[in-house]
Design an enzyme around this catalytic site. Structure first.
Site, PDB file in Angstrom:
ATOM      1  N   GLN A 337       0.851  -1.199   0.000  1.00 47.29           N
ATOM      2  CA  GLN A 337       0.000   0.000   0.000  1.00 47.29           C
ATOM      3  C   GLN A 337       0.884   1.245   0.000  1.00 47.29           C
ATOM      4  O   GLN A 337       1.997   1.246   0.540  1.00 47.29           O
ATOM      5  CB  GLN A 337      -0.955   0.010   1.188  1.00 47.29           C
ATOM      6  CG  GLN A 337      -0.329   0.209   2.555  1.00 47.29           C
ATOM      7  CD  GLN A 337      -1.359   0.067   3.669  1.00 47.29           C
ATOM      8  OE1 GLN A 337      -2.071  -0.928   3.747  1.00 47.29           O
ATOM      9  NE2 GLN A 337      -1.432   1.069   4.528  1.00 47.29           N
ATOM     10  N   GLY A 363      10.489  21.267  14.312  1.00 50.74           N
ATOM     11  CA  GLY A 363      11.449  21.892  15.222  1.00 50.74           C
ATOM     12  C   GLY A 363      11.526  21.149  16.534  1.00 50.74           C
ATOM     13  O   GLY A 363      11.937  19.997  16.594  1.00 50.74           O
ATOM     14  N   GLY A 364      11.133  21.816  17.616  1.00 52.91           N
ATOM     15  CA  GLY A 364      11.309  21.246  18.944  1.00 52.91           C
ATOM     16  C   GLY A 364      12.694  21.548  19.471  1.00 52.91           C
ATOM     17  O   GLY A 364      13.512  22.203  18.815  1.00 52.91           O
ATOM     18  N   TRP A 365      12.946  21.092  20.678  1.00 55.59           N
ATOM     19  CA  TRP A 365      14.209  21.432  21.326  1.00 55.59           C
ATOM     20  C   TRP A 365      15.426  21.024  20.491  1.00 55.59           C
ATOM     21  O   TRP A 365      16.283  21.842  20.175  1.00 55.59           O
ATOM     22  CB  TRP A 365      14.266  20.761  22.698  1.00 55.59           C
ATOM     23  CG  TRP A 365      15.547  20.996  23.426  1.00 55.59           C
ATOM     24  CD1 TRP A 365      16.618  20.163  23.505  1.00 55.59           C
ATOM     25  CD2 TRP A 365      15.903  22.160  24.175  1.00 55.59           C
ATOM     26  NE1 TRP A 365      17.618  20.721  24.251  1.00 55.59           N
ATOM     27  CE2 TRP A 365      17.200  21.947  24.677  1.00 55.59           C
ATOM     28  CE3 TRP A 365      15.242  23.345  24.471  1.00 55.59           C
ATOM     29  CZ2 TRP A 365      17.845  22.889  25.476  1.00 55.59           C
ATOM     30  CZ3 TRP A 365      15.886  24.282  25.265  1.00 55.59           C
ATOM     31  CH2 TRP A 365      17.177  24.056  25.748  1.00 55.59           C
ATOM     32  N   GLU A 406      12.675  26.911  19.324  1.00 55.76           N
ATOM     33  CA  GLU A 406      13.090  27.136  20.705  1.00 55.76           C
ATOM     34  C   GLU A 406      14.568  27.536  20.741  1.00 55.76           C
ATOM     35  O   GLU A 406      15.429  26.684  20.833  1.00 55.76           O
ATOM     36  CB  GLU A 406      12.846  25.866  21.527  1.00 55.76           C
ATOM     37  CG  GLU A 406      11.396  25.420  21.543  1.00 55.76           C
ATOM     38  CD  GLU A 406      11.159  24.151  22.363  1.00 55.76           C
ATOM     39  OE1 GLU A 406      12.002  23.808  23.227  1.00 55.76           O
ATOM     40  OE2 GLU A 406      10.137  23.504  22.141  1.00 55.76           O
ATOM     41  N   MET A 472       4.001  27.747  25.972  1.00 54.88           N
ATOM     42  CA  MET A 472       4.516  26.610  26.727  1.00 54.88           C
ATOM     43  C   MET A 472       4.629  26.936  28.214  1.00 54.88           C
ATOM     44  O   MET A 472       5.710  27.122  28.768  1.00 54.88           O
ATOM     45  CB  MET A 472       5.846  26.159  26.133  1.00 54.88           C
ATOM     46  CG  MET A 472       5.704  25.629  24.713  1.00 54.88           C
ATOM     47  SD  MET A 472       7.221  24.969  24.000  1.00 54.88           S
ATOM     48  CE  MET A 472       8.106  26.477  23.601  1.00 54.88           C
ATOM     49  N   TYR A 474       4.736  25.586  31.062  1.00 52.86           N
ATOM     50  CA  TYR A 474       5.143  24.508  31.943  1.00 52.86           C
ATOM     51  C   TYR A 474       6.659  24.419  31.909  1.00 52.86           C
ATOM     52  O   TYR A 474       7.318  25.139  31.144  1.00 52.86           O
ATOM     53  CB  TYR A 474       4.516  23.169  31.529  1.00 52.86           C
ATOM     54  CG  TYR A 474       4.447  22.931  30.040  1.00 52.86           C
ATOM     55  CD1 TYR A 474       5.594  22.629  29.317  1.00 52.86           C
ATOM     56  CD2 TYR A 474       3.248  23.013  29.350  1.00 52.86           C
ATOM     57  CE1 TYR A 474       5.551  22.425  27.951  1.00 52.86           C
ATOM     58  CE2 TYR A 474       3.179  22.807  27.987  1.00 52.86           C
ATOM     59  CZ  TYR A 474       4.336  22.504  27.285  1.00 52.86           C
ATOM     60  OH  TYR A 474       4.289  22.302  25.929  1.00 52.86           O
ATOM     61  N   ASP A 475       7.235  23.556  32.768  1.00 54.72           N
ATOM     62  CA  ASP A 475       8.695  23.415  32.856  1.00 54.72           C
ATOM     63  C   ASP A 475       9.385  24.705  33.277  1.00 54.72           C
ATOM     64  O   ASP A 475      10.531  24.946  32.904  1.00 54.72           O
ATOM     65  CB  ASP A 475       9.285  22.941  31.533  1.00 54.72           C
ATOM     66  CG  ASP A 475       8.802  21.562  31.151  1.00 54.72           C
ATOM     67  OD1 ASP A 475       8.795  21.254  29.968  1.00 54.72           O
ATOM     68  OD2 ASP A 475       8.409  20.796  32.050  1.00 54.72           O
ATOM     69  N   TRP A 612       1.117  18.614  26.312  1.00 57.60           N
ATOM     70  CA  TRP A 612       2.240  17.762  25.930  1.00 57.60           C
ATOM     71  C   TRP A 612       2.269  16.600  26.910  1.00 57.60           C
ATOM     72  O   TRP A 612       2.487  16.823  28.095  1.00 57.60           O
ATOM     73  CB  TRP A 612       3.552  18.542  26.003  1.00 57.60           C
ATOM     74  CG  TRP A 612       4.711  17.683  25.615  1.00 57.60           C
ATOM     75  CD1 TRP A 612       5.433  16.851  26.419  1.00 57.60           C
ATOM     76  CD2 TRP A 612       5.267  17.546  24.308  1.00 57.60           C
ATOM     77  NE1 TRP A 612       6.395  16.200  25.702  1.00 57.60           N
ATOM     78  CE2 TRP A 612       6.322  16.610  24.403  1.00 57.60           C
ATOM     79  CE3 TRP A 612       4.962  18.115  23.068  1.00 57.60           C
ATOM     80  CZ2 TRP A 612       7.089  16.245  23.291  1.00 57.60           C
ATOM     81  CZ3 TRP A 612       5.737  17.753  21.975  1.00 57.60           C
ATOM     82  CH2 TRP A 612       6.790  16.836  22.097  1.00 57.60           C
TER      83      TRP A 612
END
Length: 632
Positions: A337, A363-365, A406, A472, A474-475, A612
């Site tokens: 497939q 992206g992201g860290w 970031e 974001m 948090y953290d 997240w």
């Protein structure tokens, strides 16, 4: 196949997460700027300092006051000084009066002194020089409820007027012509002034979009089928601004943006590496009941390499074969497939839940390192992303793109020096390429400290090009500070003893609003995991520790689904739960604290909430359900 999960995990605080263990949970963000903040907080509040003479000719500067927030017993105020002259200012002084009972209690980015009800603010050594058109700002906390009056900047009225010099009249209400899908033309009758009109400021809503010398302006890059409001003000040769014209409302031709299903956004991140060690698949969204309670999914992550969007994990994304019992619709993949993996499972999910919008997040860290090169050529970057997201093999799966840089013009895994305008330019190019019928969003910092990451990029200017920001929130705190103090990683508000000023959700949202981002374009962030320390003897926040608490996948982090039974909450602080079990101390959100945060988000007029990430929730999706019911 190779498991690329660890490379994509975000980090928290000032150091990256370990990349040796399988999955991840969360993201973040902030580095301490304590020294810079302390240096800026020079505030003698007694005694009158002699005022400096004007640093520039009269009417060369203006000062504008905004009350940023008010918590009943006090408030936060902000002044913005602008050089409206034609030569550089070498210093500035702002004076104002407060009624009896209102006072300044602390300040930053200026030296503020008071004598009775009169207050004086002087620039610091690093922010006194202002080129023509440039601005500087300073803020302060105050007590009482009075409003400032009698404002002067460098000895002249803060609105720039001088005795005997009248500001210009209001221009005529603008008229629109040549209205098309993405552009229109405005014209207006001229204003008059005793010394002559120099130019006109054109406003779209509350945002100034242009300054022109004539009585017309062509506005482009608009969204089809969208209503805009325009007004114009005139500026004379002394740079005095007159009253605004009347407002003109214009709707562009063409279709409309995709509807926002269910009103409030309820968005979750799905990680491509979650299909490995965590054994979390798209079908889990169905079996947990979560699929019926969300509006959006961000699929994380695509890579950013050489300034372009790229595949993150080809095997998980579109090659992994699913058996019948693993598949959303109970139909197994076949060897021949054209599309398998998460993308095909998401396609099946959309067929069953057509209201869900899916965005591909890049992206992201770990993979934000490619954004500075992308910012050097935003048009080429946007084209590469469009080609990938709209690839014919999976174009029907995605409803838009999410960019997770970031952090622009600040430090994350590495430090970026692209400049404050880079993020805005990237979002503008992305919107221009993806058009009005695709969603364009971004995950952004929640660092509201003075001079912090929110201040580093033009998030306000970029807001016109995005559908919403995922803030974001948090953290803020975690065991990268191995000895503590213990603190909730996602505080809704500040509290006595918080380790860092500006590190809480309320201040982040307030700062973004103050920079011109509408509340209706902001989503509040929730972590489906906890942050923890070990070697803790104090139950309340603020205790010392010996290191990070043990976690399933990495130290200092644990999923909510584990913590709810292994270390049940024993208290709350700043709208977030915390727990002490043995020598371990954790903070995390529960259904009860999420309910409180959702109430606050609605009070603030926010777009909604995001989290997240899915795999940290219980098998029956109780945290996702708390967001869903809380935003009803």
């Amino acid at each position: 196949m190779s498991q690329s999960a660890p490379r994509l995990r975000r980090t928290y605080g000032g150091s990256p997460l370990s990349t040796a263990s399988p999955p991840r949970t969360g993201r973040t963000r902030f580095f301490s700027r304590v020294a810079a903040i302390v240096a800026a907080l020079a505030l003698p509040v007694t005694g009158l300092v002699a005022l400096a003479g004007p640093a520039q000719a009269a009417a060369s500067a203006t000062a504008t006051y905004t009350k940023v927030s008010d918590w009943g017993s006090g408030f936060e105020g902000k002044w913005v000084v602008k050089n409206t002259g034609t030569t550089t200012l070498s210093s500035w002084t702002v004076e104002w009066d407060y009624p009896a009972g209102t006072s300044v209690t602390s300040a930053w980015d200026a030296t503020v002194t008071g004598s009775g009800t009169h207050w004086t603010a002087k620039n610091l050594g690093w922010n006194g020089t202002l080129a023509p058109g440039a601005t500087a700002s300073f803020g302060f906390n105050g007590a009482g409820g009075g409003a400032p009056g009698g404002c002067k900047v460098n000895g002249v009225s803060c609105d720039g007027t001088q005795p005997g010099d009248t500001p210009p009249t209001a221009p005529g209400t603008p008229a629109a012509s040549n209205v098309a899908d993405t552009s229109l033309t405005l014209t207006w009758t001229p204003a008059t002034d005793d010394k002559g009109v120099k130019n006109y400021d054109v406003y779209r809503g509350s945002a100034k979009i242009a300054t022109v010398t004539g009585t017309g302006y062509a506005d482009t890059g608009l969204t089809k089928g969208t209503t805009y409001t325009y007004s114009v003000t005139a500026r004379d040769t002394a740079d005095q601004t007159g009253p605004s014209s009347g407002s003109a409302t214009v709707t562009t031709t063409g279709g409309v943006n995709p509807p926002d299903p269910g009103g409030k956004v309820k968005l979750g991140y799905f990680t491509n590496w979650g299909v490995y060690g965590r054994n979390y698949h798209v079908k889990n969204l169905v079996t947990s009941g979560t699929a019926g309670k969300i509006t959006h999914i961000n699929y994380a992550f695509g890579n950013v390499q050489n300034g372009q969007c790229a595949i993150g994990d080809a095997y998980a994304d579109y090659d992994k074969a699913y058996t019948a019992d693993q598949s959303v619709d109970g139909v197994a993949d076949t060897w021949d497939q054209p599309l398998r993996g998460n993308f095909n499972q998401l396609r099946k999910l959309k067929k069953a839940y057509p209201n869900i919008k899916i965005l591909w997040s890049f992206g992201g860290w770990t993979w934000s390192g490619g954004f500075p090169q992308a910012a050097a050529n935003p048009t080429a970057f946007a084209q590469s992303c469009y080609n990938l997201v709209e690839d014919p093999r999976w174009a029907d799966v995605f409803d838009g793109i999410d960019l997770d840089w970031e952090y622009p013009n600040a430090c994350g895994l590495s430090c970026d020096t692209s400049g404050a305008a880079a993020f805005k330019n990237l979002m503008q190019a992305t919107r221009a390429k993806f058009g009005a019928n695709n969603l364009v969003t971004a995950a952004i910092t929640a660092d509201a400290s003075s001079g912090g990451k929110i201040d580093a990029a033009d998030y306000g200017g970029a807001a016109q090009y995005i559908d919403f920001y995922n803030v974001m929130t948090y953290d803020f705190f975690g065991a990268w500070a191995a000895q503590g103090p213990t603190a909730p990683h996602s505080p809704l508000t500040s509290y006595a003893g918080i380790p860092q000023a500006g590190f809480n959700s309320a201040e982040a949202i307030a700062k973004l609003k103050a920079k011109g981002v509408p509340g209706a374009k902001l989503n509040l962030g929730i972590g489906f995991y906890g942050r923890g320390w070990t070697g803790v003897t104090q139950a309340a926040p603020g205790g010392t520790a010996t290191g990070p608490a043990p976690g399933t996948y990495e130290q200092g982090i644990e999923d909510y689904k584990v913590l709810k039974t292994s270390c049940p909450a024993t208290g709350t602080v700043a709208g977030t739960a915390y727990a002490k079990c043995g020598s371990n101390w954790w903070s995390y959100d529960t259904p009860a604290t999420i309910a409180g945060k959702m109430t606050w988000a609605k009070q603030q007029g926010l777009k909604g909430a995001f989290f997240w990430e899915f795999s940290g929730d219980t098998s029956n999706g109780e945290l996702a359900n708390a967001i869903h019911t809380g935003l009803q």
